[in-house]
Design a protein around this motif. Structure first.
Motif, mmCIF file in Angstrom:
data_model
loop_
_atom_site.group_PDB
_atom_site.id
_atom_site.type_symbol
_atom_site.label_atom_id
_atom_site.label_comp_id
_atom_site.label_asym_id
_atom_site.label_seq_id
_atom_site.Cartn_x
_atom_site.Cartn_y
_atom_site.Cartn_z
ATOM 1 N N SER A 247 -10.732 -5.268 0.404
ATOM 2 C CA SER A 247 -11.218 -3.922 0.094
ATOM 3 C C SER A 247 -10.090 -2.890 0.186
ATOM 4 C CB SER A 247 -12.388 -3.532 0.991
ATOM 5 O OG SER A 247 -11.998 -3.485 2.341
ATOM 6 N N ARG A 248 -9.147 -3.116 1.091
ATOM 7 C CA ARG A 248 -7.998 -2.214 1.179
ATOM 8 C C ARG A 248 -7.125 -2.326 -0.070
ATOM 9 N NH1 ARG A 248 -3.037 -1.851 5.475
ATOM 10 N NH2 ARG A 248 -2.429 0.249 4.868
ATOM 11 N N ALA B 153 -8.895 -0.421 -2.832
ATOM 12 C CA ALA B 153 -8.887 1.030 -2.626
ATOM 13 C C ALA B 153 -7.490 1.639 -2.689
ATOM 14 C CB ALA B 153 -9.533 1.358 -1.285
ATOM 15 N N ASP B 154 -6.501 0.964 -2.118
ATOM 16 C CA ASP B 154 -5.172 1.569 -1.966
ATOM 17 C C ASP B 154 -4.142 1.115 -2.999
ATOM 18 O OD1 ASP B 154 -6.221 2.831 0.240
ATOM 19 O OD2 ASP B 154 -5.267 1.516 1.695
ATOM 20 N N LEU C 248 -1.529 -7.886 3.261
ATOM 21 C CA LEU C 248 -2.051 -6.589 3.689
ATOM 22 C C LEU C 248 -2.744 -6.716 5.035
ATOM 23 C CD1 LEU C 248 -3.813 -5.301 0.450
ATOM 24 C CD2 LEU C 248 -1.590 -4.640 1.305
ATOM 25 N N THR D 45 0.820 -1.217 0.000
ATOM 26 C CA THR D 45 0.000 0.000 0.000
ATOM 27 C C THR D 45 0.847 1.257 0.000
ATOM 28 O OG1 THR D 45 -0.203 -0.080 2.407
ATOM 29 C CG2 THR D 45 -1.981 -1.096 1.118
ATOM 30 N N GLY E 254 -12.750 -2.266 7.336
ATOM 31 C CA GLY E 254 -12.633 -2.944 6.044
ATOM 32 C C GLY E 254 -11.709 -4.144 6.111
ATOM 33 N N ASN E 255 -11.872 -5.044 5.171
ATOM 34 C CA ASN E 255 -10.995 -6.209 5.123
ATOM 35 C C ASN E 255 -9.824 -5.941 4.184
ATOM 36 O OD1 ASN E 255 -11.973 -6.539 2.499
ATOM 37 N ND2 ASN E 255 -13.432 -8.123 3.087
ATOM 38 N N ALA E 256 -8.899 -6.869 4.111
ATOM 39 C CA ALA E 256 -7.696 -6.686 3.302
ATOM 40 C C ALA E 256 -8.027 -6.582 1.817
ATOM 41 C CB ALA E 256 -6.723 -7.832 3.549
ATOM 42 N N THR F 110 -5.741 -5.373 7.551
ATOM 43 C CA THR F 110 -7.053 -4.763 7.398
ATOM 44 C C THR F 110 -6.952 -3.305 7.829
ATOM 45 O OG1 THR F 110 -7.704 -5.408 9.627
ATOM 46 C CG2 THR F 110 -8.248 -6.933 7.858
ATOM 47 N N SER F 111 -7.911 -2.508 7.415
ATOM 48 C CA SER F 111 -7.906 -1.101 7.834
ATOM 49 C C SER F 111 -9.267 -0.753 8.420
ATOM 50 C CB SER F 111 -7.596 -0.180 6.658
ATOM 51 O OG SER F 111 -8.598 -0.263 5.685
#
Length: 64
Positions: A49-50, A53-54, A39, A12, A45-47, A41-42
């Motif tokens: 979706s991160r 997005a990122d 990754l 990321t 959100g789960n990894a 999680t943020s």
């Protein structure tokens, strides 16, 4: 040499995205079969979706 798996952490971040992009782009010449990305999680959100997005939305992946 075939059958190599590569694990990328920090995808990321700026440098991680560049490394990931180059590994994917040069996978045949480097003999890479799979690139795995680790990754965190943020927030809620789960990894996955991160990643979307990122990482995947980054301009360097626009051609993939």
């Amino acid at each position: 040499m075939r059958g190599n798996d590569v694990l990328v952490t920090g995808a990321t971040g700026f440098l991680g995205k560049v490394v990931l992009h180059e590994l994917i782009r040069r996978r045949d010449s480097l003999g890479i079969d799979k690139v795995r990305v680790l990754l965190r999680t943020s927030g809620s959100g789960n990894a996955e979706s991160r990643f979307a997005a990122d990482v995947a939305s980054s301009p360097c992946f626009a051609g993939f």
